[in-house]
Design a protein around this motif. Structure first.
Motif, short mmCIF file in Angstrom:
data_model
loop_
_atom_site.label_atom_id
_atom_site.label_comp_id
_atom_site.label_asym_id
_atom_site.label_seq_id
_atom_site.Cartn_x
_atom_site.Cartn_y
_atom_site.Cartn_z
N ILE A 118 0.84 -1.21 0.00
CA ILE A 118 0.00 0.00 0.00
C ILE A 118 0.87 1.25 0.00
O ILE A 118 0.64 2.20 -0.77
N LEU A 119 1.89 1.28 0.85
CA LEU A 119 2.79 2.44 0.88
C LEU A 119 3.50 2.61 -0.46
O LEU A 119 3.62 3.72 -0.99
N GLU A 120 4.00 1.50 -1.02
CA GLU A 120 4.68 1.56 -2.32
C GLU A 120 3.74 2.05 -3.40
O GLU A 120 4.14 2.81 -4.29
N SER A 121 2.48 1.61 -3.36
CA SER A 121 1.50 1.99 -4.38
C SER A 121 1.25 3.50 -4.36
O SER A 121 1.20 4.15 -5.40
N ILE A 122 1.07 4.03 -3.15
CA ILE A 122 0.83 5.47 -3.04
C ILE A 122 2.02 6.25 -3.59
O ILE A 122 1.86 7.20 -4.37
N ASP A 123 3.21 5.84 -3.18
CA ASP A 123 4.42 6.53 -3.65
C ASP A 123 4.58 6.38 -5.16
O ASP A 123 4.96 7.33 -5.85
N MET A 124 4.25 5.19 -5.67
CA MET A 124 4.45 4.92 -7.09
C MET A 124 3.49 5.72 -7.96
O MET A 124 3.87 6.27 -9.00
N VAL A 125 2.22 5.83 -7.53
CA VAL A 125 1.25 6.55 -8.34
C VAL A 125 1.49 8.06 -8.29
O VAL A 125 1.06 8.80 -9.18
N LEU A 126 2.22 8.53 -7.26
CA LEU A 126 2.52 9.97 -7.16
C LEU A 126 3.88 10.34 -7.73
O LEU A 126 4.17 11.53 -7.90
N THR A 127 4.71 9.35 -8.01
CA THR A 127 6.06 9.65 -8.51
C THR A 127 6.42 8.91 -9.80
O THR A 127 7.38 9.28 -10.47
N PHE A 160 -3.08 -1.87 -11.87
CA PHE A 160 -3.87 -0.64 -11.90
C PHE A 160 -3.87 -0.03 -10.50
O PHE A 160 -4.23 -0.69 -9.53
N ILE A 161 -3.43 1.23 -10.41
CA ILE A 161 -3.42 1.95 -9.14
C ILE A 161 -4.09 3.29 -9.34
O ILE A 161 -3.75 4.05 -10.26
N GLU A 162 -5.04 3.60 -8.48
CA GLU A 162 -5.84 4.81 -8.61
C GLU A 162 -5.90 5.52 -7.26
O GLU A 162 -6.23 4.90 -6.25
N LEU A 163 -5.57 6.79 -7.26
CA LEU A 163 -5.52 7.56 -6.02
C LEU A 163 -6.49 8.73 -6.10
O LEU A 163 -6.38 9.58 -6.98
N VAL A 210 -5.24 10.70 -9.49
CA VAL A 210 -4.20 10.25 -10.41
C VAL A 210 -4.35 8.75 -10.60
O VAL A 210 -4.69 8.02 -9.67
N THR A 211 -4.07 8.28 -11.80
CA THR A 211 -4.13 6.85 -12.08
C THR A 211 -2.85 6.40 -12.78
O THR A 211 -2.28 7.13 -13.60
N LEU A 212 -2.40 5.21 -12.41
CA LEU A 212 -1.20 4.62 -13.01
C LEU A 212 -1.55 3.21 -13.48
O LEU A 212 -2.05 2.39 -12.70
N THR A 213 -1.28 2.95 -14.74
CA THR A 213 -1.60 1.64 -15.30
C THR A 213 -0.37 1.05 -15.97
O THR A 213 0.30 1.72 -16.76
N LYS A 221 3.37 -1.24 -21.46
CA LYS A 221 3.55 0.21 -21.43
C LYS A 221 3.03 0.75 -20.10
O LYS A 221 2.24 0.10 -19.40
N ILE A 222 3.48 1.95 -19.76
CA ILE A 222 3.06 2.62 -18.52
C ILE A 222 2.24 3.85 -18.90
O ILE A 222 2.69 4.68 -19.70
N THR A 223 1.03 3.95 -18.35
CA THR A 223 0.17 5.10 -18.60
C THR A 223 -0.04 5.83 -17.28
O THR A 223 -0.54 5.24 -16.31
#
Length: 535
Positions: free
Chosen positions: A40-49, A90-93, A118-121, A151-153
């Protein structure tokens, strides 16, 4: 204040599917190993950075980032001769609707709400479809997800592609086990230097440092080495080889500074002090520039006293910011407040936000209580003290030839006055709990009426004797056992049960320990038998 309202994760590491809401200020993640706290911590950091472990995500893609269950489903489908689309991460914040992030607002999200976020796919790139079709012709040889075709979106909810520079919200991910102090120390020292030295004072220090290095080169021992080097032919013809300290501009006096604690270099101090210093220096460096702070298990290597100090410092430093902490520490949970706790368990998540204020305050004021054991347990037996705990352990062993913990049953010794506080927690988490308690001479008032509010919970059972003449555990044991057997087990020679009961009451723990360690079996009171029958 920018804060996270919701996090949605699909197929990332240990998490198959998660939809988690957050408090605006403090969130405490608790769970057994492999339940997804770090993810969870990694996901938050990853979707914001768009970074993982501080490195750009594009260079860190790995098949092992994908949830194992999703990976196995994909591989099984291939082996059945099907042509599945490879799984996606899929990570969505979702962020609170504040002016700072208003440009991120839109409906480009899985819930189709008009929100900021923000969303990261990480997904299969359809441009590679022809190559992918050829790749899966031999499915028996495929052992992992083909990330080469991915690919990364990275987008906001307004359908805009984003970059780190364009994102108006940042996070600070602090894990003391992975922090190298030097960068934090450099930052901290530079900050002090900038605030306390004028330009002319810094220039004077630089000159003094250069003179110091140049003077070192004139030392006779160093000159002797250089004379030997000069006498030997250099690899480059016509060039003289020598050694000295680096006096170039890039080698400034700030770069050779190191951190000392009580005149001891950082690398030589204890692990506990290192952890505290790493976290605090990181907070100085990163948290001052961000609104969302993520901290991984701050309790590592820390004593009770130092952990208390660190939690207070973290709370002060993060005032006005959203803080997300993962922990295995009962102290951290109780001290920061169980109303902020998020329990991760068996793919689900549960909050304790509906506990009474009295229960919150009780554990916050008395943080020594091991509430984490109850929170993480599937089954627990609560007893009044160490002597009761030993008798319950003995009873379970006599029946099952193993201790309760071997069957996942935790026996917790708590004060009688704390039973209801623990039962408040158990009622919210649906933990199966049995309470072993004395009737104190009036089972109707002291037990039936006292705990009647918990009768509606199927997971909670209060185990007691309705014999008001047998007030304590010791009197119950004496009542159901032969005096000769008790004399043998306890190493005594009492002639009647009354004297034996008095002795046991006055030596509770010693007698319980003897009974627990004895090879002989004793008769167990019925209410304890009911307690150890927990399914």
């Amino acid at each position: 204040m920018i804060s996270i309202e919701r996090l949605i994760i699909q197929n990332f590491k240990s998490i198959k599917d998660l939809n988690l809401n957050f408090n605006q200020e403090l969130n405490i993640l608790v769970g057994n190993n492999e339940t997804g706290k770090s993810t969870i911590l990694e996901s938050i950091d990853m979707v914001l950075t768009c970074k993982l472990y501080g490195k750009y995500l594009s260079s860190e893609l790995s098949p092992y980032m994908f949830n194992m269950s999703a990976t196995n489903e994909y591989l099984d489908s291939l082996r059945k001769g099907e042509t599945p689309t490879p799984p996606s991460i899929f990570i969505e914040l979702y962020l609170n609707d504040s002016p700072e992030v208003s440009k991120l607002k839109g409906t480009n999200n899985s819930l189709r709400t008009d929100s900021c976020g923000v969303t990261l796919t990480i997904e299969f790139d359809t441009d590679y479809t022809p190559e992918y079709i050829r790749y899966i012709q031999n499915p028996s040889e495929i052992r992992a997800i083909p990330i080469e075709y991915y690919k990364i979106t990275w987008q906001d909810f307004a359908f805009n592609s984003i970059t780190k520079r364009s994102l108006p919200v940042t996070s600070a991910f602090i894990d003391a086990s992975t922090i190298r102090l030097q960068s934090g120390a450099d930052y901290y020292i530079r900050k002090i230097i900038d605030n306390n030295l004028t330009a002319s004072e810094r220039a004077e220090l630089s000159l003094d440092y250069r003179n110091l290095k140049e003077g070192f080169a004139d030392k006779p021992y160093l000159s002797r080495i250089n004379n030997v080097l000069i006498e030997n032919p250099s690899i480059l013809a016509g060039k003289e080889l020598s050694i000295s300290l680096d006096v170039s501009g890039k080698s400034s006096w700030e770069s050779v500074m190191t951190t000392y604690l009580d005149n001891i270099p950082f690398s030589y101090i204890g692990q506990g002090d290192q952890s505290i210093l790493k976290i605090l220096l990181s907070l100085e460096k990163e948290a001052s520039e961000t609104g969302i702070v993520l901290i991984e298990e701050p309790e590592n290597h820390l004593s009770f006293q130092n952990l208390n100090r660190l939690i207070k410092l973290i709370s002060d430093k993060c005032c006005g910011k959203q803080l997300v902490i993962s922990t295995h520490s009962t102290f951290v949970i109780n001290k920061l407040g169980m109303n902020n706790l998020i329990l991760l368990k068996e793919g689900m998540h549960t909050r304790l936000s509906e506990l009474t204020e009295d229960t919150y305050d009780y554990f916050k004021k008395l943080p020594g209580y091991d509430t984490l054991r109850l929170i993480l347990a599937d089954k627990s037996i609560l007893v009044e003290g160490p002597s009761d705990e030993l008798i319950v352990q003995k009873a379970y062993y006599q029946k099952n030839k193993k201790l309760p913990i071997e069957d996942g049953i935790d026996v917790l010794s708590v004060r009688n006055l704390s039973f209801k506080r623990f039962l408040d927690i158990a009622s919210k988490l649906e933990v199966k709990v049995r309470v072993v308690t004395d009737n104190d001479g009036n089972y109707q008032d002291n037990i039936v009426k006292k705990y009647e509010e918990y009768d509606k919970f199927q997971n909670i059972k209060i185990c007691y004797s309705d014999d008001n003449s047998s007030v304590t555990l010791e009197s119950q044991i004496v009542k159901v056992n032969d005096i000769d057997k008790l004399n043998k087990v306890l190493g005594k020679q009492y002639a009647d049960k009354s004297a034996m009961e008095d002795y046991m009451r006055n030596n509770k723990t010693e007698c319980a320990l003897r009974i627990f360690e004895a090879q002989e079996e004793i008769e167990i009171p019925d209410y304890i038998k009911r307690a150890i029958t927990i399914e």
